[in-house]
Design a protein around this motif. Structure first.
Motif, short mmCIF file in Angstrom:
data_model
loop_
_atom_site.label_atom_id
_atom_site.label_comp_id
_atom_site.label_asym_id
_atom_site.label_seq_id
_atom_site.Cartn_x
_atom_site.Cartn_y
_atom_site.Cartn_z
N THR A 1 7.26 -14.36 11.65
CA THR A 1 7.12 -14.76 12.36
C THR A 1 7.33 -15.69 13.73
N THR A 2 5.87 -14.08 14.53
CA THR A 2 6.06 -14.44 15.42
C THR A 2 4.88 -15.42 16.15
N ASN A 3 4.20 -15.41 15.23
CA ASN A 3 3.11 -16.07 14.63
C ASN A 3 2.88 -17.29 12.89
N LEU B 1 -9.52 -12.91 7.50
CA LEU B 1 -8.12 -12.40 7.17
C LEU B 1 -7.97 -11.33 7.72
N CYS B 2 -7.09 -10.56 8.49
CA CYS B 2 -7.22 -9.27 9.54
C CYS B 2 -5.87 -9.37 9.42
N LEU B 3 -5.58 -8.38 9.42
CA LEU B 3 -4.36 -7.36 9.44
C LEU B 3 -3.77 -7.08 10.63
N GLY B 4 -2.59 -8.06 10.63
CA GLY B 4 -1.80 -9.20 11.56
C GLY B 4 -1.46 -8.08 12.76
N LYS B 5 -2.27 -8.66 13.41
CA LYS B 5 -1.13 -8.09 14.92
C LYS B 5 0.02 -7.25 15.12
N VAL B 6 0.46 -8.86 14.36
CA VAL B 6 2.17 -8.84 14.45
C VAL B 6 2.47 -8.16 13.17
N ASP B 7 3.36 -7.84 12.97
CA ASP B 7 4.20 -7.64 11.20
C ASP B 7 5.20 -8.30 10.49
N SER B 8 5.35 -9.08 11.57
CA SER B 8 6.10 -10.33 11.18
C SER B 8 5.98 -11.67 11.42
N SER C 1 0.95 -1.38 0.10
CA SER C 1 -0.44 0.11 0.56
C SER C 1 0.84 1.23 0.02
N ASP C 2 0.08 1.84 -0.60
CA ASP C 2 0.64 3.82 -0.92
C ASP C 2 1.07 4.21 0.73
N ASN C 3 -0.15 3.46 1.43
CA ASN C 3 0.24 3.79 3.20
C ASN C 3 0.44 3.27 4.23
N ALA C 4 2.19 4.32 4.82
CA ALA C 4 3.41 3.18 5.08
C ALA C 4 2.40 2.47 5.95
N THR C 5 1.14 3.21 7.51
CA THR C 5 0.68 2.00 8.01
C THR C 5 0.15 0.75 7.86
N LEU C 6 -0.38 0.87 6.35
CA LEU C 6 -0.60 -0.67 5.94
C LEU C 6 0.90 -1.38 5.69
N ASP C 7 1.62 -0.60 4.71
CA ASP C 7 2.08 -1.49 4.08
C ASP C 7 3.20 -2.34 4.47
N GLY C 8 3.52 -4.05 3.54
CA GLY C 8 4.32 -4.71 4.77
C GLY C 8 3.54 -5.49 5.69
N ARG C 9 2.33 -4.89 6.38
CA ARG C 9 1.58 -6.01 7.33
C ARG C 9 1.28 -7.38 6.72
N TYR C 10 1.45 -7.95 7.41
CA TYR C 10 0.81 -9.56 7.32
C TYR C 10 -0.82 -9.70 7.52
N LEU C 11 -1.13 -10.61 6.74
CA LEU C 11 -2.55 -10.91 6.71
C LEU C 11 -2.13 -12.44 7.81
N THR C 12 -3.18 -11.78 8.83
CA THR C 12 -3.33 -13.55 9.61
C THR C 12 -5.12 -13.39 10.32
N ALA D 1 -0.65 -17.20 10.39
CA ALA D 1 -0.25 -16.42 9.04
C ALA D 1 0.24 -17.27 8.04
N SER D 2 0.29 -18.58 7.67
CA SER D 2 0.54 -19.66 6.69
C SER D 2 -0.37 -19.78 5.77
N PHE D 3 -0.12 -19.88 4.81
CA PHE D 3 -1.60 -20.21 3.89
C PHE D 3 -1.09 -20.54 2.29
N PHE D 4 -1.98 -22.06 2.03
CA PHE D 4 -1.56 -23.25 0.99
C PHE D 4 -2.71 -22.71 0.19
N TRP D 5 -2.10 -23.21 -1.26
CA TRP D 5 -3.10 -23.17 -2.48
C TRP D 5 -3.27 -24.20 -3.05
#
Ligand SMILES: *[C@@H]1O[C@H](CO)[C@@H](O)[C@H](O)[C@H]1NC(C)=O
Ligand SMILES: *[C@@H]1O[C@H](CO)[C@@H](O)[C@H](O)[C@H]1NC(C)=O
Ligand SMILES: *[C@@H]1O[C@H](CO)[C@@H](O)[C@H](O)[C@H]1NC(C)=O
Ligand SMILES: *[C@@H]1O[C@H](CO)[C@@H](O)[C@H](O)[C@H]1NC(C)=O
Length: 211
Positions: free
Chosen positions: A68-70, A59-66, A37-48, A74-78
């Motif tokens: 690796t902590t959960n 699919l929530c905006l992650g409480k965590v930014d990485s 996103s162009d919005n720095a608050t949202l950019d780079g956030r992971y979905l959980t 945050a792990s998905f399959f296709w």
């Protein structure tokens, strides 16, 4: 409440096992899904995947930014077949261990929930939903859905001909009601400007775990 959650989950699973789909898939993953996103608050956030009902997640905006902590949430399959460039987005719901120590995992496909008053649909993973699941693809890792028949090209009285399918990426992050939970979550806008004023258009990108 944990006991209510598992009672509901077991009820959902019982119906799931009776209606197992015959379709078989190849599965890729796990991978993460990241917001661009162009919005720095949202950019780079992971979905959980976050709880939205018995054995249901959105699919929530992650409480965590990485992730690796959960990792699990945050792990998905296709799930794909050779017949189509698009496939089913999957999250694995891990239930409590059985008495014999084995872990019960429910492969939960993503669906979209629409309500009549808005063009903002919410995402939902749940068991027993394969027939309602939506198909997603990844173009250079960017997650899209396919619009098979673009009705903006339709002519009165003329059956649509030709292939008017195209990739659409109407993902937004919005404050939405998912079940009875109010979350800042990924949503899908069916067309036009979002009815919900909290929505912000974003891209969703597939990220391979680095380790
Ligand atoms: C997705 O694919 C995997 C691997 O084939 C399979 O075990 C799983 O049941 C599939 N999930 C659904 C919801 O069909
Ligand atoms: C960026 O996103 C945050 C969270 O959704 C929002 O509160 C804020 O208003 C946004 N900023 C801009 C400039 O759009
Ligand atoms: C899964 O992949 C294998 C190897 O590419 C292929 O032979 C098989 O048809 C695929 N299965 C489905 C359900 O498309
Ligand atoms: C894939 O994405 C690229 C870059 O955004 C775009 O030019 C291309 O048309 C897309 N592919 C399809 C099949 O839509």
């Amino acid at each position: 409440m944990k006991s209510t959650f598992f009672a509901g989950a077991v009820a959902a699973l019982t119906s799931f096992t009776t209606v197992v789909s015959a379709q078989s898939y190849n599965q890729t993953g796990p991978f993460y899904l990241q917001i661009k996103s162009d919005n720095a608050t949202l950019d780079g956030r992971y979905l959980t995947a976050c709880h939205s009902g018995a054995a249901q997640e959105t699919l929530c905006l992650g409480k965590v930014d990485s992730p690796t902590t959960n990792k699990a949430s945050a792990s998905f399959f296709w799930n794909t077949t050779d017949q189509s460039p698009v496939g089913v987005l999957i999250w694995n719901l891990v239930l409590a261990k059985n008495p014999d120590g084995t872990q019960m995992v429910v492969s939960s496909p993503m669906t979209l929930d629409y309500t009549p008053g808005t063009n903002v649909a919410t995402t939902r993973f749940g068991p027993n939903e394969i027939d309602r699941s939506v198909q997603v693809g990844f173009n250079n890792s960017v997650m899209y859905m396919t619009w098979w028949n673009d009705d903006s090209t339709f002519l009165a009285g003329q059956y649509p001909t030709g292939d008017s399918s195209r990739e659409i990426t109407n993902w937004n992050v919005c404050w939405v009601l998912a079940g009875s939970y109010y979350y800042n979550a990924l949503a899908w806008v069916t067309g036009g400007a979002p009815h919900n004023p909290t929505c912000e258009a974003v891209s969703v990108v597939k990220v391979e775990p680095s380790a």
